[in-house]
Design a protein around this motif. Structure first.
Motif, PDB file in Angstrom:
ATOM      1  N   ALA A  73       0.839  -1.056  -0.031  1.00 54.70           N
ATOM      2  CA  ALA A  73      -0.005  -0.081   0.037  1.00 54.70           C
ATOM      3  C   ALA A  73       0.863   1.239  -0.029  1.00 54.70           C
ATOM      4  N   SER A  74       1.869   1.182   0.802  1.00 51.73           N
ATOM      5  CA  SER A  74       2.926   2.522   0.874  1.00 51.73           C
ATOM      6  C   SER A  74       3.420   2.687  -0.514  1.00 51.73           C
ATOM      7  N   THR A  75       3.814   1.822  -1.276  1.00 53.29           N
ATOM      8  CA  THR A  75       4.577   1.825  -2.412  1.00 53.29           C
ATOM      9  C   THR A  75       3.647   2.114  -3.284  1.00 53.29           C
ATOM     10  N   VAL A  76       2.676   1.709  -3.462  1.00 53.38           N
ATOM     11  CA  VAL A  76       1.468   2.224  -4.739  1.00 53.38           C
ATOM     12  C   VAL A  76       0.992   3.632  -4.236  1.00 53.38           C
ATOM     13  N   PHE A  77       0.857   4.026  -3.025  1.00 46.85           N
ATOM     14  CA  PHE A  77       0.525   5.313  -2.553  1.00 46.85           C
ATOM     15  C   PHE A  77       1.480   6.400  -2.858  1.00 46.85           C
ATOM     16  N   GLY A  78       2.726   5.894  -2.798  1.00 49.33           N
ATOM     17  CA  GLY A  78       3.743   7.085  -3.042  1.00 49.33           C
ATOM     18  C   GLY A  78       3.875   7.341  -4.613  1.00 49.33           C
ATOM     19  N   ARG A  79       3.628   6.371  -5.268  1.00 52.14           N
ATOM     20  CA  ARG A  79       3.729   6.583  -6.961  1.00 52.14           C
ATOM     21  C   ARG A  79       2.358   7.345  -7.066  1.00 52.14           C
ATOM     22  N   TRP A  80       1.281   7.161  -6.615  1.00 49.47           N
ATOM     23  CA  TRP A  80       0.136   7.847  -6.995  1.00 49.47           C
ATOM     24  C   TRP A  80       0.165   9.232  -6.442  1.00 49.47           C
ATOM     25  N   GLY A 113      -6.360   6.529 -10.875  1.00 51.23           N
ATOM     26  CA  GLY A 113      -5.275   6.006  -9.891  1.00 51.23           C
ATOM     27  C   GLY A 113      -5.693   6.013  -8.234  1.00 51.23           C
ATOM     28  N   ALA A 114      -6.640   6.903  -8.183  1.00 48.34           N
ATOM     29  CA  ALA A 114      -7.023   6.980  -6.677  1.00 48.34           C
ATOM     30  C   ALA A 114      -8.101   5.604  -6.450  1.00 48.34           C
ATOM     31  N   VAL A 115      -8.747   5.361  -7.473  1.00 47.57           N
ATOM     32  CA  VAL A 115      -9.656   4.124  -7.391  1.00 47.57           C
ATOM     33  C   VAL A 115      -8.655   2.810  -7.106  1.00 47.57           C
ATOM     34  N   PHE A 116      -7.838   2.705  -7.873  1.00 46.33           N
ATOM     35  CA  PHE A 116      -6.791   1.705  -8.033  1.00 46.33           C
ATOM     36  C   PHE A 116      -5.974   1.361  -6.712  1.00 46.33           C
ATOM     37  N   THR A 117      -5.599   2.771  -6.288  1.00 40.78           N
ATOM     38  CA  THR A 117      -4.806   2.581  -5.075  1.00 40.78           C
ATOM     39  C   THR A 117      -5.761   2.342  -3.791  1.00 40.78           C
ATOM     40  N   LEU A 118      -7.021   3.067  -3.723  1.00 41.75           N
ATOM     41  CA  LEU A 118      -7.796   2.846  -2.605  1.00 41.75           C
ATOM     42  C   LEU A 118      -8.229   1.296  -2.631  1.00 41.75           C
ATOM     43  N   ALA A 119      -8.289   0.648  -3.831  1.00 40.93           N
ATOM     44  CA  ALA A 119      -8.547  -0.703  -3.879  1.00 40.93           C
ATOM     45  C   ALA A 119      -7.480  -1.450  -3.084  1.00 40.93           C
ATOM     46  N   VAL A 120      -5.953  -1.043  -3.388  1.00 39.00           N
ATOM     47  CA  VAL A 120      -5.129  -1.864  -2.874  1.00 39.00           C
ATOM     48  C   VAL A 120      -5.097  -1.789  -1.349  1.00 39.00           C
ATOM     49  N   PHE A 121      -5.425  -0.373  -0.789  1.00 36.53           N
ATOM     50  CA  PHE A 121      -5.626  -0.104   0.554  1.00 36.53           C
ATOM     51  C   PHE A 121      -6.813  -1.289   1.072  1.00 36.53           C
ATOM     52  N   TRP A 122      -7.997  -1.127   0.380  1.00 37.70           N
ATOM     53  CA  TRP A 122      -9.120  -1.971   0.805  1.00 37.70           C
ATOM     54  C   TRP A 122      -8.763  -3.306   0.793  1.00 37.70           C
ATOM     55  N   THR A 124      -6.262  -5.042   1.221  1.00 30.93           N
ATOM     56  CA  THR A 124      -5.038  -5.289   2.139  1.00 30.93           C
ATOM     57  C   THR A 124      -5.363  -5.035   3.522  1.00 30.93           C
ATOM     58  N   MET A 125      -6.056  -3.857   3.712  1.00 31.29           N
ATOM     59  CA  MET A 125      -6.517  -3.532   5.234  1.00 31.29           C
ATOM     60  C   MET A 125      -7.884  -3.277   5.364  1.00 31.29           C
ATOM     61  N   GLY A 126      -8.840  -3.658   4.534  1.00 30.38           N
ATOM     62  CA  GLY A 126     -10.098  -3.256   5.011  1.00 30.38           C
ATOM     63  C   GLY A 126     -10.473  -1.785   5.063  1.00 30.38           C
ATOM     64  N   ILE A 127     -11.333  -1.525   6.000  1.00 31.48           N
ATOM     65  CA  ILE A 127     -12.019  -0.259   6.363  1.00 31.48           C
ATOM     66  C   ILE A 127     -10.771   0.563   6.834  1.00 31.48           C
ATOM     67  N   LYS A 128      -9.755   0.205   7.478  1.00 37.93           N
ATOM     68  CA  LYS A 128      -8.672   0.689   7.989  1.00 37.93           C
ATOM     69  C   LYS A 128      -7.854   1.183   6.983  1.00 37.93           C
ATOM     70  N   GLY A 129      -7.879   0.534   5.885  1.00 35.28           N
ATOM     71  CA  GLY A 129      -7.049   0.820   4.913  1.00 35.28           C
ATOM     72  C   GLY A 129      -7.529   2.269   4.125  1.00 35.28           C
ATOM     73  N   ALA A 130      -8.830   2.198   4.150  1.00 34.39           N
ATOM     74  CA  ALA A 130      -9.403   3.382   3.506  1.00 34.39           C
ATOM     75  C   ALA A 130      -9.158   4.665   4.455  1.00 34.39           C
ATOM     76  N   VAL A 132      -6.654   5.343   6.462  1.00 32.18           N
ATOM     77  CA  VAL A 132      -5.061   5.209   6.065  1.00 32.18           C
ATOM     78  C   VAL A 132      -4.888   6.102   4.732  1.00 32.18           C
ATOM     79  N   PHE A 133      -5.604   5.612   3.584  1.00 34.29           N
ATOM     80  CA  PHE A 133      -5.468   6.239   2.444  1.00 34.29           C
ATOM     81  C   PHE A 133      -5.952   7.715   2.703  1.00 34.29           C
ATOM     82  N   ILE A 134      -7.109   7.958   3.250  1.00 33.33           N
ATOM     83  CA  ILE A 134      -7.675   9.191   3.415  1.00 33.33           C
ATOM     84  C   ILE A 134      -6.711  10.012   4.329  1.00 33.33           C
ATOM     85  N   SER A 135      -6.324   9.513   5.301  1.00 33.04           N
ATOM     86  CA  SER A 135      -5.339  10.372   6.290  1.00 33.04           C
ATOM     87  C   SER A 135      -3.721  10.782   5.315  1.00 33.04           C
TER      88      SER A 135
END
Length: 176
Positions: A73-80, A113-122, A124-130, A132-135
């Motif tokens: 998630a961190s790597t995907v998010f960094g690129r997005w 990109g946001a949809v793809f990245t959020l999907a990775v977060f969701w 891998t981490m479920g609602i907590k991932g969402a 983390v993505f928003i924060s």
């Protein structure tokens, strides 16, 4: 170490140059000149050490079974986040390599990109991932706002810094 090796340290270099340029109360022209200097200054070196310590401490605190999820998630998010920073700003210089990226990203590109990245977060981490993505997105947008306030827009160095801040934000928010 793998992050630095795979990327050639390009994002860390941008982070260091941003730290060097932004330290002190200098006018935009001086900041941009410092950031173009190929030598690293005290603040750049300190910035690299501090961000790597943050990353190391966060990684050392992550439960081993969650490591792959958070690293992915961190790597995907960094690129997005680089694309997000390019979209949310203009180019701070008259000319340069990053001019072709900054301010040219389209809303559709950011959304996809946001949809793809959020999907990775969701996934891998479920609602907590969402959460983390928003924060983490807020952290990147806050950094982008600060850069625009300081020098009027983004540069290649500040895009690299955005990546480093984004990856670190994901690690720290995932721990929280």
């Amino acid at each position: 170490a793998a992050w630095v090796w795979i990327t050639g340290g390009i994002h860390l270099d941008g982070f260091a140059d941003t730290c060097d340029g932004f330290y002190g109360n200098r006018p935009k022209e001086d900041i941009l000149k410092i950031m173009r200097d190929s030598r690293i200054g005290t603040m750049g070196a300190a910035g690299i050490v501090i961000i790597l310590i943050f990353k190391f401490a966060a990684l050392a605190s992550i439960h081993p079974e969650n490591m792959w999820k958070i690293l992915t998630a961190s790597t995907v998010f960094g690129r997005w986040s680089q694309e997000l920073a390019c979209f949310a700003s203009v180019y701070a210089r008259d000319e340069g390599k990053a001019k072709h990226f900054i301010g040219r990203a389209k809303a559709a590109d950011i959304l996809i990109g946001a949809v793809f990245t959020l999907a990775v977060f969701w996934l891998t981490m479920g609602i907590k991932g969402a959460i983390v993505f928003i924060s983490s997105s807020a952290a990147v947008l806050l950094f982008t706002w600060y850069v625009k306030k300081k020098i009027g827009g983004m540069t290649g160095d500040t895009i690299g810094a955005a990546n480093e801040i984004a990856e670190t934000a994901v690690l720290l928010f995932a721990l929280a």
